[in-house]
Design an enzyme around this catalytic site. Structure first.
Site, PDB file in Angstrom:
ATOM      1  N   ARG A  82      12.823   0.868 -10.161  1.00  0.00           N
ATOM      2  CA  ARG A  82      11.676   1.306  -9.370  1.00  0.00           C
ATOM      3  C   ARG A  82      11.842   2.765  -8.941  1.00  0.00           C
ATOM      4  O   ARG A  82      10.870   3.528  -8.908  1.00  0.00           O
ATOM      5  CB  ARG A  82      11.487   0.397  -8.152  1.00  0.00           C
ATOM      6  CG  ARG A  82      10.186   0.673  -7.390  1.00  0.00           C
ATOM      7  CD  ARG A  82       9.907  -0.383  -6.340  1.00  0.00           C
ATOM      8  NE  ARG A  82      10.921  -0.405  -5.280  1.00  0.00           N
ATOM      9  CZ  ARG A  82      10.920  -1.249  -4.262  1.00  0.00           C
ATOM     10  NH1 ARG A  82       9.962  -2.162  -4.157  1.00  0.00           N
ATOM     11  NH2 ARG A  82      11.861  -1.208  -3.345  1.00  0.00           N
ATOM     12  N   LYS A 184       7.602   4.348  -4.207  1.00  0.00           N
ATOM     13  CA  LYS A 184       8.279   4.341  -2.903  1.00  0.00           C
ATOM     14  C   LYS A 184       8.654   5.772  -2.538  1.00  0.00           C
ATOM     15  O   LYS A 184       9.783   6.229  -2.775  1.00  0.00           O
ATOM     16  CB  LYS A 184       9.505   3.428  -2.940  1.00  0.00           C
ATOM     17  CG  LYS A 184       9.945   2.960  -1.558  1.00  0.00           C
ATOM     18  CD  LYS A 184      10.927   1.810  -1.663  1.00  0.00           C
ATOM     19  CE  LYS A 184      11.417   1.349  -0.300  1.00  0.00           C
ATOM     20  NZ  LYS A 184      10.372   0.715   0.509  1.00  0.00           N
ATOM     21  N   GLU A 220      -1.811  -4.025   1.555  1.00  0.00           N
ATOM     22  CA  GLU A 220      -0.521  -4.339   2.173  1.00  0.00           C
ATOM     23  C   GLU A 220      -0.443  -3.740   3.560  1.00  0.00           C
ATOM     24  O   GLU A 220      -1.433  -3.212   4.075  1.00  0.00           O
ATOM     25  CB  GLU A 220       0.636  -3.862   1.296  1.00  0.00           C
ATOM     26  CG  GLU A 220       0.683  -2.373   1.023  1.00  0.00           C
ATOM     27  CD  GLU A 220       1.921  -1.976   0.214  1.00  0.00           C
ATOM     28  OE1 GLU A 220       3.011  -2.519   0.467  1.00  0.00           O
ATOM     29  OE2 GLU A 220       1.792  -1.117  -0.664  1.00  0.00           O
TER      30      GLU A 220
END
Length: 340
Positions: A82, A184, A220
């Site tokens: 990721r 992220k 989210e």
């Protein structure tokens, strides 16, 4: 042995410097060899790309002591992959999966005395991060970068018992369509800070962000994915290109399917919430944090699971994943990496 003086029984979730951390530098088009250092400080040029144009990505994972005394990490290869995706999106040179895993292994091995005992329910939280160090004044990617990984001991998220939280629908957007919501990067979290403080000032624990384009679909919170359970025990997770692909959520979904649950990964309309039996947030810190109530400008949506405890389906999923992490339940192949 490190000189460790920690009150293991009263650990929260706050930074506490440990003995060693990992550092590697990117210069002249290549990554140099990483090494451990005891220096917790970062020295930067005043015009560094991280300070001027926010080129930074990061990860979060934990190292645990298992019931039988081993030291393990949970799916660090997924964090490595990721982080590679995040770096590419911000035009940064990715850290290879090999270097990422080397950093995890070395930091954990060098700081084993900082890992909370099994009985406390705590862990060594690991923070790998990559940022631009080279000076830039024109808007462009930097030429130099640094990769670091440090750890800090943290306590059990549910030390005082599992209590469902109350969240509110935010008037702000977390991420734009075709933006950076699916990586992220620190910049995404910076955007969530003002709404987060506002929610707290109004008596709520977190925000629920809806899709920025239509404000119709659930996305989210500022730092966690949603899990919903229908009244006939189906697991439902929101699908959107603006949602961070949570490793915890993907792990829970995999376990749910193995446990015989039907799982739907699809767009979730906000109007569906009233039909769900359970709701929760999932992420590294808590695994699952139950949601008892969602408030939308005075309108309350109360889930049948209530405000006293986590619902039965999410409880089973939580216990299964936590058991795998701490070694009381056998893990699927490749999920646990032991560090000698």
């Amino acid at each position: 042995m490190a000189n460790v003086n920690v009150d293991w029984e009263n650990l929260g979730f706050a930074y506490q410097p440990i003995t060693k951390r990992y550092v590697a530098n990117y210069k002249d088009g290549k990554w140099g060899k990483g090494e451990l250092t005891e220096d917790a400080n970062v020295v930067l040029n005043e015009c560094a790309g991280i300070l001027q144009y926010c080129q930074e990505v990061f990860e979060g994972l934990k190292a645990y002591k298992t019931k039988d005394g081993r030291v393990v990490t949970f799916r660090p290869d997924m964090n490595a992959k990721r982080m590679i995706d995040s770096a590419k999106r911000l035009e940064m040179p990715p850290v290879s999966e090999e270097m990422f895993m080397e950093a995890v292994d070395q930091v954990v091995a060098a700081n084993k005395d900082w890992i909370p005992p099994y009985e406390t329910g705590g862990a060594l939280y690991l923070r790998p991060y990559l940022f631009a160090t080279g000076p830039v004044i024109g808007v462009k990617p930097s030429d130099e970068y640094q990769f670091r990984l440090f750890g800090t001991p943290v306590g059990s998220y549910f030390k005082n018992g599992v209590k469902p939280i109350t969240i509110c629908v935010s008037d702000y957007d977390r991420a734009a369509p075709h933006g950076t919501g699916n990586i992220k990067a620190g910049l995404n979290y910076a955007m969530s800070l003002y709404p987060y403080i506002l929610a707290h000032e109004n008596g709520y624990d977190e925000n629920m962000y809806l899709d920025a384009a239509t404000r119709t679909y659930v996305e989210e919170t500022g730092g966690a994915n949603f899990l919903f359970v229908t009244k006939d025990n189906k697991i439902v997770t929101p699908k959107s290109d603006s949602i961070l692909p949570s490793i915890t959520r993907r792990s829970l979904v995999s376990l749910a399917e193995k446990m015989g649950y039907t799982v739907e990964h699809r767009p979730v309309k906000f109007t569906e919430l009233k039909d769900f039996a359970e709701a929760g947030l999932c992420g590294t810190a808590a695994v699952i944090c139950p949601v008892g109530k969602v408030v939308n400008h005075g309108e309350e949506i109360c889930f049948p699971s209530g405000m006293e405890k986590m619902g039965p389906v999410l409880t089973k999923l939580y216990q299964e994943l936590r058991g795998i992490q701490i070694g009381t339940i056998e893990a699927p192949e490749g999920w646990i990496r032991e560090i000698k």
